[in-house]
Write an enzyme that holds these catalytic residues in place. Structure first.
Site, PDB file in Angstrom:
ATOM      1  N   SER A  41      -4.334   5.703   2.011  1.00 57.34           N
ATOM      2  CA  SER A  41      -4.535   4.257   2.158  1.00 57.34           C
ATOM      3  C   SER A  41      -3.594   3.625   3.184  1.00 57.34           C
ATOM      4  CB  SER A  41      -4.296   3.605   0.784  1.00 57.34           C
ATOM      5  OG  SER A  41      -4.030   2.226   0.921  1.00 57.34           O
ATOM      6  N   GLY A  42      -4.159   2.903   4.124  1.00 57.39           N
ATOM      7  CA  GLY A  42      -3.337   2.192   5.106  1.00 57.39           C
ATOM      8  C   GLY A  42      -2.487   1.114   4.449  1.00 57.39           C
ATOM      9  N   LEU A  43      -3.086   0.433   3.480  1.00 64.20           N
ATOM     10  CA  LEU A  43      -2.315  -0.580   2.746  1.00 64.20           C
ATOM     11  C   LEU A  43      -1.152   0.081   2.004  1.00 64.20           C
ATOM     12  CD1 LEU A  43      -1.782  -3.372   1.503  1.00 64.20           C
ATOM     13  CD2 LEU A  43      -3.543  -2.861  -0.199  1.00 64.20           C
ATOM     14  N   ASP A  53       0.117  -4.656   5.973  1.00 68.57           N
ATOM     15  CA  ASP A  53      -1.001  -3.826   6.456  1.00 68.57           C
ATOM     16  C   ASP A  53      -1.687  -4.594   7.595  1.00 68.57           C
ATOM     17  OD1 ASP A  53      -3.084  -1.968   6.600  1.00 68.57           O
ATOM     18  OD2 ASP A  53      -4.163  -2.825   4.894  1.00 68.57           O
ATOM     19  N   ASP A  80      -7.582   6.762   5.989  1.00 70.42           N
ATOM     20  CA  ASP A  80      -7.859   5.423   6.502  1.00 70.42           C
ATOM     21  C   ASP A  80      -7.075   5.298   7.811  1.00 70.42           C
ATOM     22  OD1 ASP A  80      -7.939   2.680   6.942  1.00 70.42           O
ATOM     23  OD2 ASP A  80      -6.771   2.155   5.157  1.00 70.42           O
ATOM     24  N   ASP A  82      -7.494   2.753  10.074  1.00 66.72           N
ATOM     25  CA  ASP A  82      -7.703   1.399  10.611  1.00 66.72           C
ATOM     26  C   ASP A  82      -8.798   1.442  11.681  1.00 66.72           C
ATOM     27  OD1 ASP A  82      -5.834   0.500   8.840  1.00 66.72           O
ATOM     28  OD2 ASP A  82      -4.266   0.144  10.326  1.00 66.72           O
ATOM     29  N   GLU A 109     -12.604   1.732  11.072  1.00 65.10           N
ATOM     30  CA  GLU A 109     -13.250   0.452  10.768  1.00 65.10           C
ATOM     31  C   GLU A 109     -13.583  -0.320  12.050  1.00 65.10           C
ATOM     32  OE1 GLU A 109     -10.009  -0.727   8.199  1.00 65.10           O
ATOM     33  OE2 GLU A 109      -9.495  -2.404   9.498  1.00 65.10           O
ATOM     34  N   LYS A 115      -5.741  -5.012  13.425  1.00 64.88           N
ATOM     35  CA  LYS A 115      -6.478  -5.417  12.227  1.00 64.88           C
ATOM     36  C   LYS A 115      -5.549  -6.121  11.237  1.00 64.88           C
ATOM     37  CE  LYS A 115      -5.750  -3.420   8.673  1.00 64.88           C
ATOM     38  NZ  LYS A 115      -6.344  -2.287   8.011  1.00 64.88           N
ATOM     39  N   ASN A 117      -5.413  -6.626   6.823  1.00 60.94           N
ATOM     40  CA  ASN A 117      -6.037  -6.092   5.624  1.00 60.94           C
ATOM     41  C   ASN A 117      -7.298  -6.903   5.320  1.00 60.94           C
ATOM     42  OD1 ASN A 117      -6.284  -6.195   2.396  1.00 60.94           O
ATOM     43  ND2 ASN A 117      -5.490  -4.221   3.040  1.00 60.94           N
ATOM     44  N   SER A 118      -8.311  -6.237   4.787  1.00 60.88           N
ATOM     45  CA  SER A 118      -9.604  -6.890   4.568  1.00 60.88           C
ATOM     46  C   SER A 118      -9.537  -8.025   3.552  1.00 60.88           C
ATOM     47  CB  SER A 118     -10.630  -5.856   4.121  1.00 60.88           C
ATOM     48  OG  SER A 118     -10.709  -4.830   5.073  1.00 60.88           O
ATOM     49  N   ARG A 152     -16.544   2.643   8.957  1.00 62.56           N
ATOM     50  CA  ARG A 152     -16.325   1.599   7.952  1.00 62.56           C
ATOM     51  C   ARG A 152     -16.796   0.269   8.502  1.00 62.56           C
ATOM     52  NH1 ARG A 152     -10.623   0.342   4.974  1.00 62.56           N
ATOM     53  NH2 ARG A 152     -10.709  -1.926   4.949  1.00 62.56           N
ATOM     54  N   HIS A 183     -17.677  -2.450   3.138  1.00 59.77           N
ATOM     55  CA  HIS A 183     -16.594  -3.137   2.425  1.00 59.77           C
ATOM     56  C   HIS A 183     -17.029  -4.566   2.110  1.00 59.77           C
ATOM     57  CE1 HIS A 183     -12.796  -3.252   0.654  1.00 59.77           C
ATOM     58  NE2 HIS A 183     -11.988  -3.352   1.687  1.00 59.77           N
TER      59      HIS A 183
HETATM   60  C1  SPV Z   1      -6.622   0.518   2.371  1.00 57.52           C
HETATM   61  O1  SPV Z   1      -6.418   1.084   1.307  1.00 57.52           O
HETATM   62  O2  SPV Z   1      -5.771   0.407   3.255  1.00 57.52           O
HETATM   63  C2  SPV Z   1      -7.934  -0.062   2.653  1.00 57.52           C
HETATM   64  C3  SPV Z   1      -8.742  -0.484   1.533  1.00 57.52           C
HETATM   65  O3  SPV Z   1      -8.272  -0.230   3.794  1.00 57.52           O
HETATM   66  S1  SPV Z   1      -8.498  -2.147   1.236  1.00 57.52           S
HETATM   67  O4  SPV Z   1      -7.067  -2.440   1.250  1.00 57.52           O
HETATM   68  O5  SPV Z   1      -9.101  -2.364  -0.064  1.00 57.52           O
HETATM   69  O6  SPV Z   1      -9.197  -2.898   2.273  1.00 57.52           O
HETATM   70 MG    MG Z   2      -6.769   0.079   5.157  1.00 52.91          MG
END
Ligand code: SPV
Ligand code: MG
Length: 284
Positions: A41-43, A53, A80, A82, A109, A115, A117-118, A152, A183
């Site tokens: 996970s990027g986050l 993130d 992930d 990004d 993505e 980017k 975070n979503s 993504r 997403h």
């Molecule tokens: C991450 O885990 O970094 C994601 C998923 O990209 S989310 O944070 O849910 O967008």
């Molecule tokens: Mg991410």
């Protein structure tokens, strides 16, 4: 024994649950609980660096975290990445590095760099031509047949809607994407269900992936019934460890010793066993 590849599992029509991890320890734990794969996970990786993130970490740092996970766990790993960390030559190098490290898939993505975070505001979709070329570049860069590139889609996140997502799904499939991740940040799964119905009705057969962070009461069974193949629980482990650390710190500050928390945290013995420190010492 060679581990079965993510591609094989998806081809066989298996329904997968992936758990987000951010380091070797979290990847090791994920393997103990019967998950089918790990999401690097990027986050999570950003958070354990104490950073947002928001595209601040370099590819090298993301890659190093994924390598830690690879060494700790034999589960398939989806990284992930990004929006690919940079221009097309960077995407090419990124795929080579991840593939060489034994990572099973990268998920790229379609947001602009840098980017966010979503679940933050201020996300901007990348032009579809650029997103398509990133996927083509990634697919051309891979050396083996098993490596996967997951496209993504952030159309719903950026407010561009279902038609945009479906139009891009066709283009990403043509560009060679091996799977599509849709997403959504709604609290119900309606956007995901509508997307699955539309792409299937329009003949797209690629495996579909989703991340039920905000629509968390929707079960994997329900998501599978829409046509999703892989459900990613992306950030629960990093959120859980954050809360666990807070509880210990709160208790120690209030009580003045760790006695209250001792029965509630992993014992030294459990930690030793988890990371393989329970073997007798070897003598030279
Ligand atoms: C991450 O885990 O970094 C994601 C998923 O990209 S989310 O944070 O849910 O967008
Ligand atoms: Mg991410």
């Amino acid at each position: 024994m060679t581990r079965s590849t993510l591609r094989d599992s998806l081809r066989a029509g298996n329904r997968l649950r992936l758990i987000g991890a951010h380091d070797g320890l979290s990847a090791l734990l994920a393997e103990r609980f019967g998950f089918d794969g790990t999401w690097a996970s990027g986050l999570g990786i950003s958070a354990v660096h104490g950073l947002p993130d928001e595209g601040l970490l370099t590819m090298t740092e993301f890659h190093a975290a994924a390598v830690q996970m690879r060494q700790a766990s034999s589960l398939p790993i989806v990284a992930d990445v990004d929006s690919g960390f940079g221009d097309y030559p960077v995407v090419r190098r990124m795929v080579r590095l991840y593939e060489e490290a034994g990572i099973d898939a990268v998920c790229i993505e379609d947001k602009q760099f840098p980017k966010r975070n979503s679940f933050q505001d201020g996300n901007h979709l990348e032009h579809p031509d650029i997103a398509v070329r990133r996927i083509e570049t990634a697919k051309r860069a891979q050396r083996g047949d098993d490596f996967m590139v997951i496209a993504r889609q952030e159309s719903m996140i950026a407010g561009a809607g279902l038609d945009d997502a479906v139009a891009r799904a066709h283009r990403y499939r043509e560009a060679g994407a091996d799977a599509l991740l849709i997403h959504s940040r709604r609290e119900d799964p309606a956007e995901v269900a509508d997307y699955c119905a539309r792409v299937r009705a329009e003949g797209i057969r690629l495996p579909l992936v989703c991340i039920p962070t905000t629509y968390h009461s929707t079960t994997a069974d329900q998501l599978w019934s829409y046509g999703i193949s892989a459900v990613v629980y992306a950030n629960q482990l990093v959120r859980a460890s954050t809360r666990a650390m807070e509880l210990v710190l709160e208790s120690l500050s209030a009580v003045g010793s760790t006695s209250e928390m001792e029965p509630r945290i992993a014992s030294l013995g459990e930690l030793f066993a988890l990371v393989g420190m329970d073997q007798p010492a070897t003598t030279p």
